[in-house]
Design a protein around this motif. Structure first.
Motif, mmCIF file in Angstrom:
data_model
loop_
_atom_site.group_PDB
_atom_site.id
_atom_site.type_symbol
_atom_site.label_atom_id
_atom_site.label_comp_id
_atom_site.label_asym_id
_atom_site.label_seq_id
_atom_site.Cartn_x
_atom_site.Cartn_y
_atom_site.Cartn_z
ATOM 1 N N PHE A 1 0.834 -1.215 0.000
ATOM 2 C CA PHE A 1 0.000 0.000 0.000
ATOM 3 C C PHE A 1 0.864 1.259 0.000
ATOM 4 O O PHE A 1 1.965 1.282 0.558
ATOM 5 N N MET A 2 0.307 2.302 -0.619
ATOM 6 C CA MET A 2 0.854 3.655 -0.478
ATOM 7 C C MET A 2 -0.300 4.576 -0.085
ATOM 8 O O MET A 2 -1.443 4.340 -0.495
ATOM 9 N N ILE A 3 0.000 5.602 0.749
ATOM 10 C CA ILE A 3 -1.047 6.548 1.107
ATOM 11 C C ILE A 3 -1.114 7.623 0.019
ATOM 12 O O ILE A 3 -0.107 8.227 -0.341
ATOM 13 N N THR A 4 -2.336 7.819 -0.531
ATOM 14 C CA THR A 4 -2.542 8.780 -1.620
ATOM 15 C C THR A 4 -2.105 10.174 -1.183
ATOM 16 O O THR A 4 -2.330 10.564 -0.030
ATOM 17 N N SER A 5 -1.464 10.899 -2.064
ATOM 18 C CA SER A 5 -1.026 12.270 -1.745
ATOM 19 C C SER A 5 -2.232 13.080 -1.263
ATOM 20 O O SER A 5 -3.308 12.996 -1.873
ATOM 21 N N PRO A 6 -2.060 13.872 -0.180
ATOM 22 C CA PRO A 6 -3.217 14.494 0.479
ATOM 23 C C PRO A 6 -4.093 15.350 -0.428
ATOM 24 O O PRO A 6 -5.318 15.329 -0.305
ATOM 25 N N GLU B 1 0.244 7.063 10.931
ATOM 26 C CA GLU B 1 1.220 6.846 9.851
ATOM 27 C C GLU B 1 0.983 7.805 8.683
ATOM 28 O O GLU B 1 1.926 8.196 7.991
ATOM 29 N N ASN B 2 -0.286 8.193 8.467
ATOM 30 C CA ASN B 2 -0.607 9.132 7.383
ATOM 31 C C ASN B 2 0.152 10.441 7.636
ATOM 32 O O ASN B 2 0.840 10.961 6.741
ATOM 33 N N SER B 3 0.107 10.928 8.859
ATOM 34 C CA SER B 3 0.811 12.182 9.186
ATOM 35 C C SER B 3 2.329 11.992 9.097
ATOM 36 O O SER B 3 3.028 12.788 8.462
ATOM 37 N N ILE B 4 2.828 10.933 9.696
ATOM 38 C CA ILE B 4 4.285 10.720 9.746
ATOM 39 C C ILE B 4 4.856 10.575 8.320
ATOM 40 O O ILE B 4 5.893 11.166 7.987
ATOM 41 N N SER B 5 4.145 9.837 7.460
ATOM 42 C CA SER B 5 4.693 9.608 6.103
ATOM 43 C C SER B 5 4.740 10.918 5.318
ATOM 44 O O SER B 5 5.652 11.164 4.526
ATOM 45 N N GLN B 6 3.758 11.812 5.580
ATOM 46 C CA GLN B 6 3.789 13.110 4.873
ATOM 47 C C GLN B 6 4.891 14.006 5.446
ATOM 48 O O GLN B 6 5.549 14.749 4.720
ATOM 49 N N ALA B 7 5.101 13.902 6.752
ATOM 50 C CA ALA B 7 6.194 14.703 7.361
ATOM 51 C C ALA B 7 7.538 14.223 6.803
ATOM 52 O O ALA B 7 8.403 15.035 6.445
ATOM 53 N N ASN B 8 7.716 12.918 6.651
ATOM 54 C CA ASN B 8 8.976 12.382 6.102
ATOM 55 C C ASN B 8 9.158 12.817 4.648
ATOM 56 O O ASN B 8 10.253 13.149 4.208
ATOM 57 N N LYS B 9 8.028 12.873 3.910
ATOM 58 C CA LYS B 9 8.082 13.317 2.505
ATOM 59 C C LYS B 9 8.485 14.813 2.477
ATOM 60 O O LYS B 9 9.215 15.258 1.594
#
Lengths: 150, 150, 150, 150, 150, 150
Positions: free
Chosen positions: B117-122, C99-107
């Motif tokens: 899985f990947m989380i869709t870009s916000p 994880e949604n928040s953390i993965s965007q912060a890492n991006k």
């Protein structure tokens, strides 16, 4: 500039949960338009002509509430009505995820449209139009869910 | 052994959210097959023959992406395609609960199939095919949701 | 270019749920670095020097797994390690939102870092390091949760 | 006064997940009635007359389980059956939000009816009747989901 | 009667996500008071005297925004400030469940206080004060999260 | 064999929400033990010796409720008390995910222990012990949350 909000839905039927959100939002706006979406593809359970007077009866003593019917996109109807705000109720996390997408889509369709949310009062949060239709279909008593007699 | 993933869906239509997941997954795999499920019971809004060239147009300059149509079970199509991986996007908790069940069912049907899985870009996470169909039905502008012209 | 992923965490302790994600991700990558974050502010229950050999013992027969300790930001450690991917497990919706928040912060911290998720196998999804610490504190049997003896 | 619970559903089909909840609830009640809702509007995939003996076969050696068919409201059938309890399984947060509303509606319809929940065993939590129908429609092997042969 | 809302929080620090909600709510109210809760038990990361001018700098050109510090209960501070509304942002389902409880507790403490919600803009929804503190602690670049320089 | 359930918690303090679950579960069991976990690591806000008589006062006229204090693992206390059941309330999805893990951990620790859930009555679902402590700390009125005077 007067603050106008639309409260859109199919209202099949209009419930005590809907009424809760409209009444609690009135202090925020100069006018709230209860906007019944007339979606041709959907077979209504309660006809629109039956529901309009029922909803109006709830707000007889409230002068800044109107009931209108519209076709097409909610964002466009809001623009035509001069409404910069959309008011919606949130009952649970399933509502939240759905409304999150819809409010962003409406913002995409008309960038000046702001969706404002209120959390439905807990004792009304389990009520939904589909639940009422299911119970009514089997002659169950739905009077406790509706702010008018049917 | 080359790493092949299938990206299954009905893609009615294929959205910028879908494209986001395919592009971001390419560095992981030698080949990604965009697999359009042709489910006879469902009336499509955008015909499959209309959608295939649109999707292909998005990846003209990308040599390790293929577009295929399949009937029946995703797990079986993956096995036939030599794909040990299934790639899926996650937009919110409703997606998570649905995908949790589907990925376990696919694992039951073919134990070697791993769903990644990947989380869709916000900024794309609110887009769904059903939302696009609803807006398009009422002549709303859906161009911002699609990586091609319709 | 070889595909390197880091699997970051405090691993206090490293559980069967963690092992499940590492093993299932191995076919995707040339190397997986199990990266133990050594966060000075947090008092560990199992010391890092105690945990490292335990984790290594799980992967003795697996040549593309390394165990490293790092301080500071995960995204920076990934960049230093030449890892373009971060692999994480998802057990439930609470994990998803975090994880949604953390993965965007890492991006945000390193735009080339892609977080890839797998859903933890259902029979291991209830296991967490904090649950193990709570049970261990009261002399409960935690052997069923750990891929090594303590 | 004997403790009777009904376990309502459409059971199209009755799954290992359903069986899990019935068996684990038996120590709580003197009798559990598996109540198949015969909803005329819904086209069943597995006919009711086909499913009843299958369910009964699961509980041949269990004397405090009955299988009945009912029409109309679950709360009314519970009252007619002398059942003060309703037993339901919870698989994930989507189930929780749905069941939260339904259990309050049932309490509204009959204030003495108490809904008791158990969390479905994790290895069965991904199974749903709709998933089984989808797989069965495409000749997939559903034997692992059912506590009887079809 | 002028419509006053308070936007309460510890704002340790005040983020672009907070700013997003304040700016989008301004058309609804005559005045928005950004109310910093000075909770003696919590050791702040950014001191209150450091944060107040930073927040004020964001709204220099906005005349209907005030920044105040308060101790004790939010509902009481709202009453003392003549604010009938409380404005809060919602980023995800975890926020929703937390805010659902808090808004009902505030309603219990002062029945005339209405909590109005807006959903945080998606590109800002992953930002939280705790995330910023964690990154800042390890000398990470947090400038993209803050509407002012630190 | 009599049906005994334990209702475990720190009860710091015991709330109307707790009382709601105990009373509604009584018809299911021959005895319900309200089991106060005395966790040495946690500084209580309301001392255990203060809370025990308060809880007992709620059930003076109810003969099948006992109040006990225990240290260590809940599953072990249940076994020692001859309780095959554990009763827990569910207020929202955050509770559900937490309880899902805990109930499986308890099943791991003692396979015969069954956790039975009830959904907290909606008008009490926002109440939590931590909320009460926060309000009480600032001299707020918490009387509406407690089934006894403090």
């Amino acid at each position: 500039m007067s603050k106008i909000a639309i409260f859109p839905g199919s209202f099949d039927p209009f419930t005590k949960g809907h009424e809760d959100i409209v009444r609690r939002s009135l202090p925020l706006f100069d006018k709230v338009i209860i906007a019944i979406g007339n979606n041709a593809q959907k077979n209504r359970y309660f006809e629109i002509d039956y529901i309009i007077p029922k909803i109006e009866s709830c707000f007889e003593k409230t002068d800044n509430v109107e009931v209108k019917v519209f076709k097409g996109l909610t964002a466009e109807f809001a623009k035509e009505s001069g409404a910069q705000f959309l008011i919606r109720g949130l009952r649970n996390t399933t509502d939240f995820e759905y409304e999150n997408s819809i409010s962003q889509a409406n913002k995409y369709l008309w960038k000046d449209l702001e969706t404002v949310f209120m959390i439905t009062s807990p004792h009304l949060a389990y009520i939904s139009s589909s639940l009422i239709r299911d119970i009514h279909k089997y002659d169950g008593d739905v009077s406790g869910f509706l702010p008018y007699k049917i």
